[in-house]
Design a protein around this motif. Structure first.
Motif, mmCIF file in Angstrom:
data_model
loop_
_atom_site.group_PDB
_atom_site.id
_atom_site.type_symbol
_atom_site.label_atom_id
_atom_site.label_comp_id
_atom_site.label_asym_id
_atom_site.label_seq_id
_atom_site.Cartn_x
_atom_site.Cartn_y
_atom_site.Cartn_z
ATOM 1 N N THR A 143 -6.831 8.095 3.370
ATOM 2 C CA THR A 143 -6.689 7.536 2.022
ATOM 3 C C THR A 143 -5.388 6.749 1.870
ATOM 4 O O THR A 143 -4.304 7.248 2.157
ATOM 5 C CB THR A 143 -6.740 8.643 0.954
ATOM 6 N N GLY A 200 -3.155 1.543 -9.358
ATOM 7 C CA GLY A 200 -3.390 2.015 -8.002
ATOM 8 C C GLY A 200 -4.854 2.359 -7.767
ATOM 9 O O GLY A 200 -5.484 2.992 -8.606
ATOM 10 N N GLU A 211 -7.461 4.137 -4.901
ATOM 11 C CA GLU A 211 -7.521 4.891 -3.649
ATOM 12 C C GLU A 211 -8.657 4.380 -2.780
ATOM 13 O O GLU A 211 -9.812 4.367 -3.183
ATOM 14 C CB GLU A 211 -7.712 6.388 -3.944
ATOM 15 N N THR A 264 -10.536 5.003 0.731
ATOM 16 C CA THR A 264 -10.692 6.016 1.765
ATOM 17 C C THR A 264 -11.649 5.516 2.829
ATOM 18 O O THR A 264 -12.750 5.054 2.528
ATOM 19 C CB THR A 264 -11.199 7.337 1.157
ATOM 20 N N THR A 303 -3.477 4.006 -0.959
ATOM 21 C CA THR A 303 -3.548 3.443 -2.307
ATOM 22 C C THR A 303 -3.129 1.979 -2.277
ATOM 23 O O THR A 303 -2.112 1.627 -1.692
ATOM 24 C CB THR A 303 -2.650 4.235 -3.278
ATOM 25 N N THR A 346 0.845 -1.198 0.000
ATOM 26 C CA THR A 346 0.000 0.000 0.000
ATOM 27 C C THR A 346 0.878 1.246 0.000
ATOM 28 O O THR A 346 2.052 1.194 0.353
ATOM 29 C CB THR A 346 -0.901 0.065 1.256
ATOM 30 N N ILE A 347 0.295 2.351 -0.415
ATOM 31 C CA ILE A 347 0.997 3.638 -0.377
ATOM 32 C C ILE A 347 0.149 4.597 0.456
ATOM 33 O O ILE A 347 -1.059 4.680 0.257
ATOM 34 C CB ILE A 347 1.169 4.201 -1.814
ATOM 35 N N ASP A 348 0.808 5.309 1.360
ATOM 36 C CA ASP A 348 0.091 6.286 2.192
ATOM 37 C C ASP A 348 -0.161 7.558 1.392
ATOM 38 O O ASP A 348 0.594 8.515 1.472
ATOM 39 C CB ASP A 348 0.915 6.644 3.438
ATOM 40 N N THR A 349 -1.231 7.576 0.645
ATOM 41 C CA THR A 349 -1.498 8.709 -0.238
ATOM 42 C C THR A 349 -1.925 9.934 0.554
ATOM 43 O O THR A 349 -1.435 11.036 0.339
ATOM 44 C CB THR A 349 -2.598 8.337 -1.249
#
Ligand code: ATP
Ligand code: MG
Length: 400
Positions: A68, A77, A79, A81, A70, A59-62
Motif C-alpha cells: 500500500t 491522499g 491508498e 494497493t 498513498t 507518494t507515502i509508504d503507508t
C-alpha cells in the motif's frame, strides 16, 4: 461517478496510461453501488509499489510491506494497493505473507464478502467475479468461496459479517451464518483491538439490533472480552425499533445500563475491551448521570453543571433506544441556560480576588472561588466581577 471517484479518476487513468491496470475496490465500490456516502476510496492496481512510485512524484509508504502506497492528489491522499494474494495465516489471524500478483481476479478472491469483492474500472465497467452484484441486490452477506475456510484464515471476518449486516441491514446467507456458529470460538484468537473496531462499527449503525441479534444467536458474544466471562445474559432487544447511538460511549452506557453493571464493572469491561481512557471517562459519567435520572431524582443546576456538553445528547440517544421517559429537551434547555459551563467562565479568578480582597494563595482562596462558582451556577448571584466581589466580601469571614 460520484465526486469522490471523479476526483480520483486521474489516478486510474494515469496508471492505465503507463500500461498497468487500476480499479476502485472494496467498501467504496459497495457503498457507491448502494447509493451511500463513500468513506475512503480504495484503489487496487497491477502495478507494484516501485512501479507506482515511478509514475507518481509524491507518494507515502503507508503499508509498503503489504503493497500500500498513498498518492496525493490536490492534497487528498489515496491508498493504492497492489493486487495481492495472502498466505500463511497462523493462528486464524492475519496472513504473515502477501504476494504481489498481476491478476485482479486473484486479488478479489482474497476479500471477505462478495459485496466487498467488486471492482470498478475507469470507464465504469463493474468487475464481478463472485456474484457480488446479485448479493447487493438481494441484500445479502456471503463469504467469498467457502465460509468455513475463509473464517479459518481470518476469524475477524466473523465479526465483520455481523458488522456489515448491521450497517447495511443485510441478512447473512445460511451457509455463511452456519459457519459463524461453527467457528465462533476462533474469535478467541483475535486481538481485542480488531474486535473492538468491528463491534463499535456494528453498534453505531442505526440498525444495530440486526447485528446484535446475530452476534448473540451465533454465540460470537461468548468469545469477546467481558461478555464471555459474564453469567449475565445480554438482552436481546427483541422487537424494539432502534435508532443511532451518538458515539462509542453511548454504546457502552447502554449496554452497562441494560446489564445493570456497577461503575466498577463498567470500568472493568472497558479496560478489557481496551477502550480509550477518554471513552471510559465519558461512559462512566454518562452511566452515573443516567442512574440519577432513572432514580427519579430531582436534577439541580449543580448536577447539570458537572456534565460536559456531550452527556445529555448522548443519553438522549441511549434513552431513545431503551424507552426512557426522561424529558431530555427540557434538561438540554436547562443545561444551555446555565450561567457558566466551566470554571474558566467565572467572572473572577484567583488573581483578581487576591488584588481586591487581600487574599493570599491557599485554602481560603480556593474556597472563595469554589463558593463563587457554586453561587453563580445555582443562580444565587450573577456572573459579574464587581457583584461577585461584593458578594464574596460579605461571606469571607465564614470561609476561613
Ligand atoms: P468501511 O466502510 O467500514 O471502511 P470496508 O469494506 O471498506 O468498510 P475496510 O476494513 O476498509 O472495510 O476494508 C476494505 C476492503 O478490504 C474490504 O471491502 C474488503 O474487500 C477487504 N478486507 C478488509 N478486511 C478484510 C479481511 N479481514 N478479510 C478479507 N478482506 C478484507
Ligand atoms: Mg474502508
Amino acid at each position: 461517478f460520484p465526486p469522490e471517484f471523479q476526483q480520483a479518476l486521474p489516478i486510474l487513468q494515469q496508471i492505465e496510461a503507463n500500461g498497468y491496470e487500476a480499479y476502485f475496490v472494496g467498501g467504496s465500490v459497495r457503498d457507491f453501488l448502494l447509493g451511500k456516502a463513500i468513506a475512503d476510496v480504495d484503489i487496487a492496481t497491477s502495478a507494484f509499489p516501485a512501479e507506482i512510485k515511478a509514475i507518481f512524484p509524491v507518494t507515502i509508504d503507508t503499508g509498503i510491506k503489504h503493497g500500500t502506497v498513498t498518492v496525493l492528489v490536490d492534497h487528498v491522499g489515496y491508498e493504492l494497493t497492489t493486487f495481492r494474494t495472502e498466505s500463511g495465516y497462523q493462528d486464524f489471524r492475519r496472513p504473515d505473507q502477501v504476494t504481489f500478483v498481476r491478476s485482479l481476479a486473484q486479488d478479489l478472491q482474497r476479500r471477505d464478502f462478495t459485496i466487498n469483492a467488486l471492482a470498478v474500472r475507469h470507464d465504469g465497467l463493474v468487475i464481478d467475479h463472485f456474484a457480488g452484484l446479485a448479493d447487493l441486490r438481494a441484500k445479502q452477506i456471503r463469504a467469498v468461496g467457502a465460509a468455513e475456510a475463509r473464517f479459518h484464515e481470518d476469524a475477524l471476518r466473523m465479526m465483520r459479517a455481523v458488522r456489515f449486516s448491521s450497517q447495511l441491514g443485510f441478512t447473512i446467507v445460511p451457509e455463511t451464518y452456519q459457519s459463524l456458529i461453527d467457528n465462533r470460538a476462533l474469535l478467541d484468537k483475535i486481538a481485542v483491538e480488531r474486535i473492538h473496531t468491528e463491534f463499535i462499527k456494528m453498534m453505531l449503525s442505526p440498525n444495530w439490533q440486526v447485528g446484535w441479534a446475530s452476534f448473540l444467536q451465533t454465540g460470537l458474544v461468548a468469545h469477546v472480552p467481558f461478555f464471555k466471562d459474564q453469567a449475565l445474559t445480554m438482552p436481546t432487544f427483541a422487537q424494539r425499533a432502534t435508532s443511532a447511538l451518538q458515539d462509542e460511549a453511548a454504546v457502552w452506557t447502554m449496554l452497562a445500563d441494560v446489564a445493570a453493571l456497577s461503575d466498577q464493572q463498567l470500568t472493568v469491561m472497558l479496560r478489557q475491551w481496551k477502550t480509550a481512557n477518554q471513552v471510559i471517562a465519558a461512559s462512566r459519567a454518562s452511566l452515573a448521570f443516567s442512574r440519577k435520572l432513572q432514580a427519579g431524582q430531582a436534577i439541580s443546576a449543580a448536577d447539570l453543571y458537572q456534565l460536559d456538553d456531550q452527556v445529555l445528547p448522548r443519553l438522549a440517544t441511549v434513552g431513545a433506544n431503551l424507552g426512557w421517559t426522561v424529558d431530555f429537551a427540557d434538561l438540554e434547555q436547562r443545561y444551555q441556560a446555565l450561567p457558566i459551563h466551566d470554571a474558566h467562565e467565572l467572572a473572577v479568578d484567583g488573581g483578581l480576588l487576591m488584588a481586591r480582597l487581600g487574599l493570599t494563595p491557599g485554602p481560603q482562596l480556593g474556597r472563595a472561588l469554589k463558593s463563587a462558582e457554586q453561587a453563580v451556577v445555582s443562580g444565587a448571584v450573577i456572573n459579574e466581577p464587581e457583584t461577585l466581589i461584593v458578594w464574596l466580601r460579605k461571606r469571607l469571614p465564614d470561609m476561613i
